[in-house]
Design a protein around this motif. Structure first.
Motif, PDB file in Angstrom:
ATOM      1  N   HIS A  12       0.857  -1.187   0.000  1.00 47.70           N
ATOM      2  CA  HIS A  12       0.000   0.000   0.000  1.00 47.70           C
ATOM      3  C   HIS A  12       0.891   1.235   0.000  1.00 47.70           C
ATOM      4  CE1 HIS A  12      -3.970  -1.879   1.183  1.00 47.70           C
ATOM      5  NE2 HIS A  12      -3.124  -2.874   1.415  1.00 47.70           N
ATOM      6  N   THR A  13       0.482   2.262  -0.722  1.00 47.60           N
ATOM      7  CA  THR A  13       1.207   3.526  -0.727  1.00 47.60           C
ATOM      8  C   THR A  13       0.222   4.671  -0.593  1.00 47.60           C
ATOM      9  OG1 THR A  13       2.994   2.662  -2.109  1.00 47.60           O
ATOM     10  CG2 THR A  13       2.757   5.046  -2.013  1.00 47.60           C
ATOM     11  N   HIS A  14       0.491   5.555   0.355  1.00 43.88           N
ATOM     12  CA  HIS A  14      -0.268   6.794   0.517  1.00 43.88           C
ATOM     13  C   HIS A  14       0.619   7.957   0.087  1.00 43.88           C
ATOM     14  CE1 HIS A  14      -2.608   4.154   3.157  1.00 43.88           C
ATOM     15  NE2 HIS A  14      -3.588   5.048   3.115  1.00 43.88           N
ATOM     16  N   ILE A  15       0.050   8.907  -0.635  1.00 49.78           N
ATOM     17  CA  ILE A  15       0.738  10.149  -0.965  1.00 49.78           C
ATOM     18  C   ILE A  15      -0.104  11.275  -0.386  1.00 49.78           C
ATOM     19  CG2 ILE A  15       1.654  11.612  -2.800  1.00 49.78           C
ATOM     20  CD1 ILE A  15       1.821   9.121  -4.559  1.00 49.78           C
ATOM     21  N   GLY A  16       0.373  11.833   0.709  1.00 49.59           N
ATOM     22  CA  GLY A  16      -0.444  12.788   1.431  1.00 49.59           C
ATOM     23  C   GLY A  16      -1.716  12.105   1.918  1.00 49.59           C
ATOM     24  N   ALA A  17      -2.843  12.711   1.591  1.00 49.84           N
ATOM     25  CA  ALA A  17      -4.134  12.163   2.022  1.00 49.84           C
ATOM     26  C   ALA A  17      -4.655  11.090   1.068  1.00 49.84           C
ATOM     27  CB  ALA A  17      -5.156  13.289   2.145  1.00 49.84           C
ATOM     28  N   ALA A  42      -3.830   4.112 -13.038  1.00 51.80           N
ATOM     29  CA  ALA A  42      -4.031   2.811 -12.390  1.00 51.80           C
ATOM     30  C   ALA A  42      -3.072   2.569 -11.232  1.00 51.80           C
ATOM     31  CB  ALA A  42      -3.882   1.686 -13.415  1.00 51.80           C
ATOM     32  N   GLY A  43      -1.962   3.326 -11.196  1.00 51.17           N
ATOM     33  CA  GLY A  43      -0.990   3.158 -10.116  1.00 51.17           C
ATOM     34  C   GLY A  43       0.350   2.611 -10.560  1.00 51.17           C
ATOM     35  N   LYS A  44       0.593   2.576 -11.866  1.00 56.19           N
ATOM     36  CA  LYS A  44       1.827   1.952 -12.383  1.00 56.19           C
ATOM     37  C   LYS A  44       3.075   2.735 -11.968  1.00 56.19           C
ATOM     38  CE  LYS A  44       0.511   2.309 -16.675  1.00 56.19           C
ATOM     39  NZ  LYS A  44      -0.715   3.103 -16.405  1.00 56.19           N
ATOM     40  N   THR A  45       3.068   4.047 -12.214  1.00 57.26           N
ATOM     41  CA  THR A  45       4.237   4.858 -11.859  1.00 57.26           C
ATOM     42  C   THR A  45       4.441   4.889 -10.351  1.00 57.26           C
ATOM     43  OG1 THR A  45       4.132   6.229 -13.845  1.00 57.26           O
ATOM     44  CG2 THR A  45       5.208   7.193 -11.923  1.00 57.26           C
ATOM     45  N   THR A  46       3.366   4.957  -9.601  1.00 57.91           N
ATOM     46  CA  THR A  46       3.487   4.913  -8.134  1.00 57.91           C
ATOM     47  C   THR A  46       4.130   3.611  -7.682  1.00 57.91           C
ATOM     48  OG1 THR A  46       1.544   6.334  -7.871  1.00 57.91           O
ATOM     49  CG2 THR A  46       2.199   5.021  -5.968  1.00 57.91           C
ATOM     50  N   THR A  47       3.806   2.519  -8.348  1.00 60.00           N
ATOM     51  CA  THR A  47       4.433   1.233  -8.015  1.00 60.00           C
ATOM     52  C   THR A  47       5.941   1.294  -8.223  1.00 60.00           C
ATOM     53  OG1 THR A  47       2.417   0.011  -8.568  1.00 60.00           O
ATOM     54  CG2 THR A  47       4.485  -1.227  -8.580  1.00 60.00           C
ATOM     55  N   LEU A  48       6.361   1.830  -9.371  1.00 60.15           N
ATOM     56  CA  LEU A  48       7.800   1.929  -9.638  1.00 60.15           C
ATOM     57  C   LEU A  48       8.489   2.826  -8.616  1.00 60.15           C
ATOM     58  CD1 LEU A  48       8.053   2.241 -13.541  1.00 60.15           C
ATOM     59  CD2 LEU A  48       7.746   0.211 -12.107  1.00 60.15           C
ATOM     60  N   ARG A  49       7.891   3.958  -8.322  1.00 64.32           N
ATOM     61  CA  ARG A  49       8.504   4.896  -7.375  1.00 64.32           C
ATOM     62  C   ARG A  49       8.542   4.318  -5.963  1.00 64.32           C
ATOM     63  NH1 ARG A  49       9.257  10.120  -9.084  1.00 64.32           N
ATOM     64  NH2 ARG A  49       9.011  10.894  -6.950  1.00 64.32           N
ATOM     65  N   THR A  50       7.565   3.490  -5.633  1.00 63.13           N
ATOM     66  CA  THR A  50       7.580   2.841  -4.324  1.00 63.13           C
ATOM     67  C   THR A  50       8.677   1.785  -4.254  1.00 63.13           C
ATOM     68  OG1 THR A  50       5.190   3.224  -4.084  1.00 63.13           O
ATOM     69  CG2 THR A  50       6.182   1.548  -2.677  1.00 63.13           C
ATOM     70  N   TRP A  55       8.831   6.958  -2.941  1.00 60.87           N
ATOM     71  CA  TRP A  55       7.685   7.046  -2.054  1.00 60.87           C
ATOM     72  C   TRP A  55       7.704   5.817  -1.172  1.00 60.87           C
ATOM     73  CZ3 TRP A  55       4.365   8.445  -6.841  1.00 60.87           C
ATOM     74  CH2 TRP A  55       4.449   9.832  -7.070  1.00 60.87           C
ATOM     75  N   ARG A  56       7.372   5.983   0.096  1.00 59.32           N
ATOM     76  CA  ARG A  56       7.480   4.901   1.060  1.00 59.32           C
ATOM     77  C   ARG A  56       6.172   4.110   1.133  1.00 59.32           C
ATOM     78  NH1 ARG A  56      11.972   3.426   2.173  1.00 59.32           N
ATOM     79  NH2 ARG A  56      12.701   5.393   3.078  1.00 59.32           N
ATOM     80  N   ALA A  57       6.287   2.804   1.048  1.00 58.38           N
ATOM     81  CA  ALA A  57       5.114   1.956   1.227  1.00 58.38           C
ATOM     82  C   ALA A  57       4.590   2.108   2.651  1.00 58.38           C
ATOM     83  CB  ALA A  57       5.457   0.504   0.943  1.00 58.38           C
ATOM     84  N   SER A  58       3.281   2.239   2.781  1.00 60.19           N
ATOM     85  CA  SER A  58       2.672   2.372   4.108  1.00 60.19           C
ATOM     86  C   SER A  58       2.323   1.009   4.712  1.00 60.19           C
ATOM     87  CB  SER A  58       1.424   3.247   4.026  1.00 60.19           C
ATOM     88  OG  SER A  58       0.554   2.825   2.992  1.00 60.19           O
ATOM     89  N   GLY A  70      12.046  -2.525   1.735  1.00 63.49           N
ATOM     90  CA  GLY A  70      10.993  -1.550   1.951  1.00 63.49           C
ATOM     91  C   GLY A  70      11.390  -0.364   2.802  1.00 63.49           C
ATOM     92  N   ALA A  71      12.378  -0.548   3.679  1.00 65.75           N
ATOM     93  CA  ALA A  71      12.791   0.536   4.558  1.00 65.75           C
ATOM     94  C   ALA A  71      14.044   1.253   4.056  1.00 65.75           C
ATOM     95  CB  ALA A  71      13.035   0.000   5.967  1.00 65.75           C
ATOM     96  N   LEU A  72      14.586   0.836   2.925  1.00 65.46           N
ATOM     97  CA  LEU A  72      15.821   1.432   2.424  1.00 65.46           C
ATOM     98  C   LEU A  72      15.534   2.709   1.650  1.00 65.46           C
ATOM     99  CD1 LEU A  72      17.790  -1.687   1.114  1.00 65.46           C
ATOM    100  CD2 LEU A  72      17.773  -0.687   3.410  1.00 65.46           C
ATOM    101  N   ASP A  73      16.504   3.640   1.675  1.00 64.66           N
ATOM    102  CA  ASP A  73      16.351   4.841   0.862  1.00 64.66           C
ATOM    103  C   ASP A  73      16.816   4.567  -0.565  1.00 64.66           C
ATOM    104  OD1 ASP A  73      19.174   4.928   0.920  1.00 64.66           O
ATOM    105  OD2 ASP A  73      19.225   6.444   2.492  1.00 64.66           O
ATOM    106  N   THR A  74      16.535   5.505  -1.457  1.00 56.19           N
ATOM    107  CA  THR A  74      16.783   5.295  -2.888  1.00 56.19           C
ATOM    108  C   THR A  74      18.249   5.011  -3.214  1.00 56.19           C
ATOM    109  OG1 THR A  74      14.864   6.667  -3.420  1.00 56.19           O
ATOM    110  CG2 THR A  74      16.466   6.308  -5.179  1.00 56.19           C
ATOM    111  N   PRO A  75      19.214   5.771  -2.678  1.00 58.69           N
ATOM    112  CA  PRO A  75      20.614   5.456  -3.006  1.00 58.69           C
ATOM    113  C   PRO A  75      21.026   4.042  -2.614  1.00 58.69           C
ATOM    114  CG  PRO A  75      20.456   7.660  -2.074  1.00 58.69           C
ATOM    115  CD  PRO A  75      19.119   7.021  -1.884  1.00 58.69           C
TER     116      PRO A  75
END
Length: 241
Positions: A12-17, A42-50, A55-58, A70-75
């Motif tokens: 699951h991913t939340h972006i703001g509200a 549909a959520g495709k780009t959000t999936t890649l960014r997560t 973006w952090r998975a909730s 899931g807890a690692l940063d991008t670098p």
């Protein structure tokens, strides 16, 4: 039996509200090219960014080669052998093609430190990168910028290449070149996850496919099966392709 390099389980991913991903389950088999398809929004780009930690998975779990990332940063995720080409390509327009490539080669401080054999391999995949080597990247055509974006992502060996809509806005001849290049990348052993809207592109390249709708994966299977079933295409994507 093919093992999965990347898996998402109940993500699951939340972006703001806004609740964007609603329990995404996705498997990316090692050594294959997996397509992520679906309507706009549909959520495709959000999936890649997560996956990339942008973006952090909730909730849920993301694993790479069995490791929870899931807890690692991008670098740190990139340091595990993952390259990401966003939809906007992310090139540095004021820098030359050569400078863009050198920046992407994190282990090299000078051009001479980039693996010469690998660079020649990239030039064969994307001749425009060599042709415009000393030109400002911002002066390239859309197709040439896309080639540069992918070339940067593979300037060093990667286990997983994630690309968001590589054929968007490209002329048919450039799309054919891109299909050939991705085919060679797959043959070299790179695992690839693509978001793509061009079904012909997807059909020619894909081994496996996942279709998203409303923040969930609603279909997963062999790309060949979806390509041969017009009724399933209409059901999942709204039209026969």
């Amino acid at each position: 039996m093919t093992t999965d390099l990347l898996t998402l389980s109940g993500v699951h991913t939340h972006i703001g509200a806004y609740h964007i991903l609603h329990g995404v389950d996705l498997r990316v088999p090692r050594g294959q090219l997996t397509l992520l398809l679906g309507r706009n929004g549909a959520g495709k780009t959000t999936t890649l960014r997560t996956i990339m930690g942008l973006w952090r998975a909730s909730a849920g779990r993301i694993t790479l080669a069995g490791r929870d990332i899931g807890a690692l940063d991008t670098p740190r995720i990139a340091g595990l052998g993952v390259a990401y080409v966003p939809e906007n390509m992310g090139i540095f327009a004021d820098l030359s093609v050569k400078e863009n490539m050198l920046l992407a080669a994190r282990s090299a401080q000078r051009l001479a430190q980039i693996d010469g054999d690998r660079l020649q391999w990239i030039f064969k995949l994307f001749p425009a990168v060599e042709k415009f080597w000393n030109h400002p990247a911002g002066k390239l055509s859309g197709g040439q910028k896309q080639m540069l974006a992918v070339a940067r992502a593979i300037v060093e060996p990667r286990d997983l290449l994630i690309v968001d809509e590589p054929s968007k806005g490209l002329a048919p001849a450039i799309i054919n070149n891109m299909i050939e290049a991705f085919g060679q990348l797959k043959a070299s052993g790179v695992t690839i996850l693509l978001v793509e809207q061009n079904f012909n592109f997807a059909r020619r390249l894909g081994d496996t496919v996942a279709v998203m709708d409303n923040g969930r994966v609603v279909h997963a299977g062999a790309m060949k099966d979806l390509a041969e079933d017009e009724q399933l295409q209409r059901s999942l994507l709204g039209l026969a392709l």
